[in-house]
Design a protein around this motif. Structure first.
Motif, PDB file in Angstrom:
ATOM      1  N   GLY A   1      -8.552   3.923  -3.620  1.00  0.00           N
ATOM      2  CA  GLY A   1      -7.206   3.379  -3.692  1.00  0.00           C
ATOM      3  C   GLY A   1      -7.204   1.868  -3.777  1.00  0.00           C
ATOM      4  N   ARG A   2      -6.022   1.294  -3.660  1.00  0.00           N
ATOM      5  CA  ARG A   2      -5.889  -0.159  -3.737  1.00  0.00           C
ATOM      6  C   ARG A   2      -6.126  -0.769  -2.367  1.00  0.00           C
TER       7      ARG A   2
ATOM      8  N   LEU B   1      -5.267  -0.288   2.921  1.00  0.00           N
ATOM      9  CA  LEU B   1      -5.843   0.575   1.881  1.00  0.00           C
ATOM     10  C   LEU B   1      -4.865   1.703   1.604  1.00  0.00           C
ATOM     11  N   SER B   2      -4.515   1.883   0.322  1.00  0.00           N
ATOM     12  CA  SER B   2      -3.460   2.840  -0.034  1.00  0.00           C
ATOM     13  C   SER B   2      -3.915   4.294  -0.075  1.00  0.00           C
ATOM     14  N   HIS B   3      -5.170   4.568  -0.277  1.00  0.00           N
ATOM     15  CA  HIS B   3      -5.702   5.929  -0.391  1.00  0.00           C
ATOM     16  C   HIS B   3      -5.062   6.710  -1.534  1.00  0.00           C
TER      17      HIS B   3
ATOM     18  N   ALA C   1       0.826  -1.206   0.000  1.00  0.00           N
ATOM     19  CA  ALA C   1       0.000   0.000   0.000  1.00  0.00           C
ATOM     20  C   ALA C   1       0.860   1.256   0.000  1.00  0.00           C
ATOM     21  N   VAL C   2       1.931   1.259   0.776  1.00  0.00           N
ATOM     22  CA  VAL C   2       2.847   2.407   0.798  1.00  0.00           C
ATOM     23  C   VAL C   2       3.459   2.614  -0.582  1.00  0.00           C
TER      24      VAL C   2
ATOM     25  N   VAL D   1      -5.093   0.706   7.899  1.00  0.00           N
ATOM     26  CA  VAL D   1      -5.061  -0.723   8.174  1.00  0.00           C
ATOM     27  C   VAL D   1      -6.326  -1.051   8.951  1.00  0.00           C
ATOM     28  N   HIS D   2      -7.024  -2.075   8.493  1.00  0.00           N
ATOM     29  CA  HIS D   2      -8.286  -2.478   9.107  1.00  0.00           C
ATOM     30  C   HIS D   2      -8.153  -3.931   9.539  1.00  0.00           C
ATOM     31  N   LEU D   3      -8.632  -4.222  10.731  1.00  0.00           N
ATOM     32  CA  LEU D   3      -8.555  -5.562  11.294  1.00  0.00           C
ATOM     33  C   LEU D   3      -9.934  -5.954  11.789  1.00  0.00           C
TER      34      LEU D   3
END
Length: 136
Positions: A126-127, A88-90, A64-65, A74-76
């Motif tokens: 984003g990705r 998620l890269s935004h 993502a970076v 980051v989602h958990l």
């Protein structure tokens, strides 16, 4: 009344998320956050599973970076003894749809035995790269 643009959503499970600067150190910070949250949720996975969680989180966040956005989230979430980790890269200038470029990262992720599924796609926000890891 219009609503705000909706990002990642989930129902019927616990979740946590973190917004990080898109920087080389983001993966380390994400690993600490993810493993810390799993411990708060009372998961005590075997050492090799903890290693897989850390390695997979690192791969997701580093990918993502690499997209070049200004932040990474980051989602958990957890369900039935499994954790879903999503980065998620935004980076909004990416082409939407199936993400062939993420294929190499997915192969690296699936090399970890604890991984039960993974994927990637690109949308208007984003990705998204995700992996599901068995914690048992």
């Amino acid at each position: 009344m219009p609503t705000a643009r909706r990002g990642v959503g989930m129902v019927n499970r616990r979740g946590a998320n973190w917004s990080l600067e898109s920087a080389p150190w983001a993966a380390g910070k994400a690993c600490a956050a993810v493993t810390g949250q799993l411990a708060k949720w009372k998961y005590r996975p075997a050492p090799e599973t903890v290693t897989a969680v850390e390695a997979v989180t690192t791969l997701l966040v580093e990918a993502a970076v690499a997209d070049g956005g200004s932040k990474v989230s980051v989602h958990l979430s957890d369900q039935d003894g499994q954790a879903c980790i999503l980065a998620l890269s935004h980076h909004t200038a990416l082409t939407t749809g199936h993400d062939d470029a993420g294929g190499d990262v997915l192969h690296q992720i699936t090399a970890h035995q604890a991984v039960t599924g993974c994927g990637t796609d690109t949308g208007p926000d984003g990705r998204r790269l995700w992996a599901v890891i068995g914690l048992g």
